[in-house]
Design a protein around this motif. Structure first.
Motif, short mmCIF file in Angstrom:
data_model
loop_
_atom_site.label_atom_id
_atom_site.label_comp_id
_atom_site.label_asym_id
_atom_site.label_seq_id
_atom_site.Cartn_x
_atom_site.Cartn_y
_atom_site.Cartn_z
N ARG A 114 118.95 9.68 -28.32
CA ARG A 114 118.15 10.83 -28.75
C ARG A 114 118.05 11.91 -27.68
O ARG A 114 117.99 13.10 -28.00
CB ARG A 114 116.76 10.39 -29.20
CG ARG A 114 115.89 9.81 -28.09
CD ARG A 114 114.48 9.46 -28.55
NE ARG A 114 113.79 10.58 -29.12
CZ ARG A 114 113.19 11.53 -28.42
NH1 ARG A 114 113.25 11.49 -27.08
NH2 ARG A 114 112.56 12.52 -29.01
N ASP A 115 117.98 11.50 -26.40
CA ASP A 115 117.81 12.49 -25.34
C ASP A 115 119.06 13.34 -25.12
O ASP A 115 118.99 14.38 -24.46
CB ASP A 115 117.45 11.78 -24.03
CG ASP A 115 116.06 11.15 -24.08
OD1 ASP A 115 115.24 11.60 -24.91
OD2 ASP A 115 115.79 10.21 -23.31
N MET A 116 120.18 12.91 -25.67
CA MET A 116 121.40 13.69 -25.54
C MET A 116 121.47 14.82 -26.57
O MET A 116 122.23 15.77 -26.39
CB MET A 116 122.63 12.79 -25.68
CG MET A 116 122.85 11.87 -24.50
SD MET A 116 124.39 10.94 -24.67
CE MET A 116 124.53 10.22 -23.01
N ILE A 117 120.69 14.71 -27.62
CA ILE A 117 120.74 15.72 -28.69
C ILE A 117 120.33 17.10 -28.16
O ILE A 117 121.07 18.08 -28.36
CB ILE A 117 119.87 15.29 -29.89
CG1 ILE A 117 120.48 14.05 -30.55
CG2 ILE A 117 119.76 16.43 -30.90
CD1 ILE A 117 119.64 13.46 -31.67
N PRO A 118 119.18 17.25 -27.47
CA PRO A 118 118.84 18.59 -26.96
C PRO A 118 119.80 19.09 -25.89
O PRO A 118 120.01 20.30 -25.76
CB PRO A 118 117.42 18.41 -26.41
CG PRO A 118 117.22 16.94 -26.26
CD PRO A 118 118.08 16.29 -27.27
N ILE A 119 120.41 18.17 -25.14
CA ILE A 119 121.40 18.59 -24.14
C ILE A 119 122.60 19.22 -24.82
O ILE A 119 123.08 20.29 -24.43
CB ILE A 119 121.84 17.38 -23.27
CG1 ILE A 119 120.66 16.82 -22.49
CG2 ILE A 119 122.97 17.79 -22.32
CD1 ILE A 119 120.97 15.52 -21.75
N LEU A 120 123.08 18.56 -25.86
CA LEU A 120 124.23 19.09 -26.61
C LEU A 120 123.86 20.35 -27.37
O LEU A 120 124.64 21.31 -27.44
CB LEU A 120 124.75 18.02 -27.57
CG LEU A 120 125.47 16.84 -26.90
CD1 LEU A 120 125.61 15.67 -27.86
CD2 LEU A 120 126.86 17.28 -26.41
N ALA A 121 122.65 20.37 -27.93
CA ALA A 121 122.21 21.55 -28.68
C ALA A 121 122.14 22.77 -27.77
O ALA A 121 122.53 23.88 -28.16
CB ALA A 121 120.86 21.28 -29.32
N ALA A 122 121.66 22.57 -26.54
CA ALA A 122 121.58 23.68 -25.58
C ALA A 122 122.96 24.20 -25.21
O ALA A 122 123.11 25.37 -24.84
CB ALA A 122 120.83 23.23 -24.33
#
Length: 204
Positions: A114-122
């Motif tokens: 889940r913590d990778m989702i905002p990294i990829l979204a950014a």
């Protein structure tokens, strides 16, 4: 006219054999890609840095010739956020697809990262890119009953009404069908449907 001796012919043949054969550019690139992806798999940081810092290098988006996976796919599968951030800073394509059409964001959801989702979204990963079956990250999050990931994907502009190609169902549809867990369906109820442009027919 004198004929060349057998000795001179033999020496000429040996000289030709000793000459370096130029490696085609494509073969060189494939070799470089293999070395880079292998360094990523084995987390050989110094080798990875050296290859990416090489002037004009485009190896950051190299793909495995058999699986189609790139460096981002590899590091996401092992849950390595440090490598993920570094590769994105070096220009890795957040929407690169493997042979099954899986994007890094799809793999992050599949792996429960889940913590990778905002990294990829950014990094401008498209949350509405589906795989070969049209399955999107949001559909996978719904099927996994992960309301946290659903919230993160909605925040990244994921479309709950984009249908897959297998069943023709959207994330909203799957959520409404799940009678054992209604929290996601309730969340979608608060998310209005996006207006879609009408499909124009032929004009005569």
């Amino acid at each position: 006219m004198t004929r060349p001796s057998l000795l001179s012919v033999a020496l000429a043949a040996l000289a030709c054999a000793a000459m370096p054969v130029a490696t085609p550019a494509r073969a060189q690139q494939q070799s470089e890609s293999y070395k880079f992806l292998n360094a990523i798999r084995e987390a050989k940081g110094n080798d990875v840095i050296a290859m990416l810092d090489r002037p004009g290098s485009s190896v950051v988006n190299a793909r495995d010739i058999s699986t189609g996976e790139g460096a981002l796919h590899i590091v996401i599968k092992r849950g390595d956020e440090t490598y993920l951030r570094y590769l994105l800073q070096k220009g890795a394509d957040p929407n690169l697809r493997d042979a099954q059409g899986n994007t890094p964001l799809i793999l992050a959801v599949q792996a429960g990262q889940r913590d990778m989702i905002p990294i990829l979204a950014a990094a401008k990963a498209n949350p509405n890119l589906g795989n070969q079956s049209g399955v999107t990250p949001l559909i996978l999050a719904v099927q996994g009953r992960s309301i946290d990931m659903v919230r993160l994907l909605l925040a990244a502009k994921a479309d709950p009404d984009q249908a897959d190609m297998m069943a023709g169902l959207s994330a909203r549809d799957y959520a409404n069908q799940d009678t054992r867990s209604t929290a996601i369906a309730k969340l979608f109820a608060e998310t209005p449907k996006k207006a879609r442009p009408a499909v124009a027919g032929p004009k005569f």
